[in-house]
Design an enzyme around this catalytic site. Structure first.
Site, PDB file in Angstrom:
ATOM      1  N   LYS A  66     -10.389  -4.808  -4.848  1.00 52.38           N
ATOM      2  CA  LYS A  66     -11.374  -3.728  -5.050  1.00 52.38           C
ATOM      3  C   LYS A  66     -10.744  -2.510  -5.717  1.00 52.38           C
ATOM      4  CE  LYS A  66     -13.324  -3.932  -0.304  1.00 52.38           C
ATOM      5  NZ  LYS A  66     -12.202  -4.196   0.564  1.00 52.38           N
TER       6      LYS A  66
ATOM      7  N   LYS B 189       0.827  -1.215   0.000  1.00 49.76           N
ATOM      8  CA  LYS B 189       0.000   0.000   0.000  1.00 49.76           C
ATOM      9  C   LYS B 189       0.858   1.260   0.000  1.00 49.76           C
ATOM     10  CE  LYS B 189      -4.455  -1.535   1.632  1.00 49.76           C
ATOM     11  NZ  LYS B 189      -5.567  -1.326   2.545  1.00 49.76           N
TER      12      LYS B 189
ATOM     13  N   LYS C 130      -3.691 -10.808  -6.598  1.00 51.05           N
ATOM     14  CA  LYS C 130      -5.053 -11.076  -6.120  1.00 51.05           C
ATOM     15  C   LYS C 130      -6.064 -10.116  -6.735  1.00 51.05           C
ATOM     16  CE  LYS C 130      -5.433  -8.205  -2.043  1.00 51.05           C
ATOM     17  NZ  LYS C 130      -5.947  -7.983  -0.729  1.00 51.05           N
TER      18      LYS C 130
END
Ligand code: TYM
Length: 333
Positions: free
Chosen positions: A199, A114, A196
């Site tokens: 969203k 992130k 993966k």
């Protein structure tokens, strides 16, 4: 009578949830509600570790609430609530920050990912995110935490923090276990099965959103990356087909071996059609229910009010115990 085991899990209201969230988490949650006492939280405090638009965030919280309910999570059997409505999460999180080492947080792969993605906003909350997650879980003396594979490391640090605290002050927290489903725990991006499904992916063809139309779902599955063979088989050398097999099995309840057999004589085209149809069959009833629930504002408000009250009562017990153990003076009432 033996006490029922407790489950806690949460999801960030940070955008339209994906088939990965659904198969990796939500679907398992509904299977657990009869056997366990469950708390399912909408973790809005975690969501602000990356910048959110306030109007959108409020809507995403409500959308996630309707999604929880639409998949069949029952608001009386379970406790459903917004994290920010129960102030004990923030309070315990601060305390646990003082029992967590920077060396431990430095190892968190999600923080590294992130931080790389949001290099203009590497804030302290993003760094201590796992501590808030530990507080979420430990506040409720949780036995099991149903999550997808990507959260395993956060569960490990939660266990380490709890163990450290217990060693210093005596038994205070239950040490929780991760509960990771066999199929669906790791749904990969359709166009790049090495990462993966997420969203926040900018490429819409990588993800299937819970609210995607059937035609869109069919199209995305048909365009999914596979390989140059024509054999429907599970294996590390076939990440695209393995991902589709996983999705198919998580939706239909079949085993990988059964699915491989079913498609042993068909090519990728027919296989992809079957996968798309299985996803549509799984998501269509949920989408219908969401549209119904959205109309029922009073009901949604009542669910969330009731959830906060019940969660708050449980959380207060653990927090008071912790405050006492570490030497905070008792409040005078
Ligand atoms: P979040 O919001 O990223 O994801 C919610 C859940 O969905 C699972 N998941 C997946 N499963 C399979 N395949 C995928 N591609 C996939 N993507 C996501 C996640 O593993 C998760 O179970 N930190 C958590 C939220 C959280 C939490 C908690 C969870 C906060 N506090 C306490 C459990 C207990 C998160 O960001 O999830």
């Amino acid at each position: 009578m033996e006490e029922r085991k407790r489950i806690f899990s949460g999801m960030q209201p940070s955008g339209m949830i994906t088939l990965g969230n659904y198969l990796g988490a939500l679907k398992n949650w509904t299977n657990l509600q009869d056997e366990y006492d469950c708390l399912y939280c909408i973790v809005d405090m975690h969501a602000i570790t990356v910048r959110q638009d306030p109007v959108k965030l409020r809507k995403q919280c409500k959308d996630l609430l309707t999604q929880y309910l639409a998949v069949g999570i029952h608001p009386e059997k379970n406790i459903i609530y917004y994290q920010s409505h129960v102030s004990q999460h923030a309070e315990l999180s601060w305390i646990l920050n003082c029992y967590t080492y920077m060396g431990e947080l430095n190892r968190m792969t999600q923080f590294k990912d992130k931080a790389a993605k949001h290099s203009d906003n590497i804030n302290a909350g993003l760094y201590t995110y796992p501590v808030l997650m530990a507080a979420d879980i430990l506040l409720y003396q949780t036995d099991l935490v149903p999550v997808g594979e990507d959260q395993r490391q956060h569960l490990e640090i939660t266990r380490d923090i709890a163990g450290r605290f217990n060693a210093l002050y005596g038994d205070t927290f239950k040490i929780p276990e991760a509960y990771i489903g066999k199929v669906g725990a790791r749904v990969m991006a359709l166009q790049d099965p090495s990462k993966k499904m997420s969203k926040s992916d900018e490429n819409q063809n990588n993800t299937i959103a819970l609210m995607d139309d059937p035609a869109v779902i069919m199209n995305k599955v048909k365009r999914a990356v596979t390989d140059s063979e024509n054999e429907v088989r599970y294996g590390e050398d076939k990440p695209g087909i393995s991902n589709l097999l996983n999705i198919y099995c998580a939706c239909t309840g079949k085993t990988i071996a059964e699915a491989e057999k079913e498609f042993s004589a068909t090519g990728y085209g027919a296989f992809k059609t079957a996968v798309g149809e299985a996803v549509v069959a799984e998501l269509e009833p949920v989408q219908k229910k969401i549209k119904e629930l959205e109309q029922n504002k009073d009901y949604l408000n009542e669910v969330i009010r009731n959830g906060a009250e019940r969660a708050g009562n449980l959380a207060a017990k653990t927090l008071t115990k912790v405050q006492k153990k570490i030497g905070f003076p008792p409040a005078i009432r």
